[in-house]
Design an enzyme around this catalytic site. Structure first.
Site, short mmCIF file in Angstrom:
data_model
loop_
_atom_site.label_atom_id
_atom_site.label_comp_id
_atom_site.label_asym_id
_atom_site.label_seq_id
_atom_site.Cartn_x
_atom_site.Cartn_y
_atom_site.Cartn_z
CB ILE A 1 -6.09 6.47 4.52
CG1 ILE A 1 -4.96 7.03 5.39
CG2 ILE A 1 -5.92 6.93 3.08
CD1 ILE A 1 -3.58 6.54 4.97
NE ARG B 1 -1.38 9.57 -7.89
CZ ARG B 1 -2.12 10.58 -7.43
NH1 ARG B 1 -1.71 11.81 -7.54
NH2 ARG B 1 -3.27 10.33 -6.85
CG HIS C 1 -1.92 -1.10 1.20
ND1 HIS C 1 -2.93 -1.19 0.27
CD2 HIS C 1 -2.03 -2.20 1.99
CE1 HIS C 1 -3.64 -2.28 0.50
NE2 HIS C 1 -3.10 -2.92 1.52
CE LYS D 1 -5.50 -6.49 -2.49
NZ LYS D 1 -4.53 -5.96 -1.53
CB CYS E 1 -4.67 -0.29 -8.96
SG CYS E 1 -3.26 0.84 -8.96
CG HIS F 1 -6.01 -3.95 7.68
ND1 HIS F 1 -6.23 -4.83 6.66
CD2 HIS F 1 -7.20 -3.34 7.91
CE1 HIS F 1 -7.51 -4.78 6.30
NE2 HIS F 1 -8.11 -3.88 7.05
#
Length: 148
Positions: A127, A45, A37, A64, A105, A138
């Site tokens: 976030i 980007r 992450h 993923k 993504c 996480h």
């Protein structure tokens, strides 16, 4: 001269033996979080960026579905785990007080087997992360911060 070791001393010594294992586990989970992450200075980007970084970080076997990369400084992300830049958000989750530049993504669909193709979305977002022992381990979610 015979030395008698107290039970408390033995427990203390055992704790010293186990401490490196616990620290190594924390370090592993933090490094895994960074791999999945974190990208300090992204190039582009755009969709090509996502295709490249998802493959480069080992997130494409299988493809993923969605992954978010946080851009900036590691210490700013770590500060979310403290009161400097974070607040409790339930359980061991913390929400950032400031917005971060992120790239999300999202798999375009089709087969879950490589080659994987992604659509990039870039934004500034608050976030939510999980923390253990003062380190982010996480990524939970992100959202556009409400207008002040």
């Amino acid at each position: 001269m015979v030395m008698v070791l107290s039970p408390l001393f033995l427990v203390f010594m055992l704790g010293l033996d186990l401490l490196p294992l616990a620290l190594a586990q924390d370090d592993y989970r933090y490094r895994h979080f960074l791999t999945q992450h974190y990208d300090a200075k992204p190039k582009g980007r755009d969709d090509k960026y996502c295709d490249y970084i998802m493959q480069n970080r080992g997130l494409t076997s299988p493809c993923k579905d969605t992954n978010t990369f946080i851009h900036g400084k590691k210490n700013d992300i770590k500060a979310i785990c403290e009161d400097r830049n974070g607040e409790p958000y339930g359980g061991n989750l913390r929400i950032s007080k400031s917005a971060f530049q992120v790239t999300t993504c999202k798999h375009r669909g089709g087969s879950s087997r490589p080659p994987c193709r992604y659509r990039a979305t870039k934004a500034y977002r608050v976030i939510v992360i999980g923390c253990e022992n003062g380190l982010p381990v996480h990524f939970d979610e992100s959202f556009i911060p409400p207008s002040q």
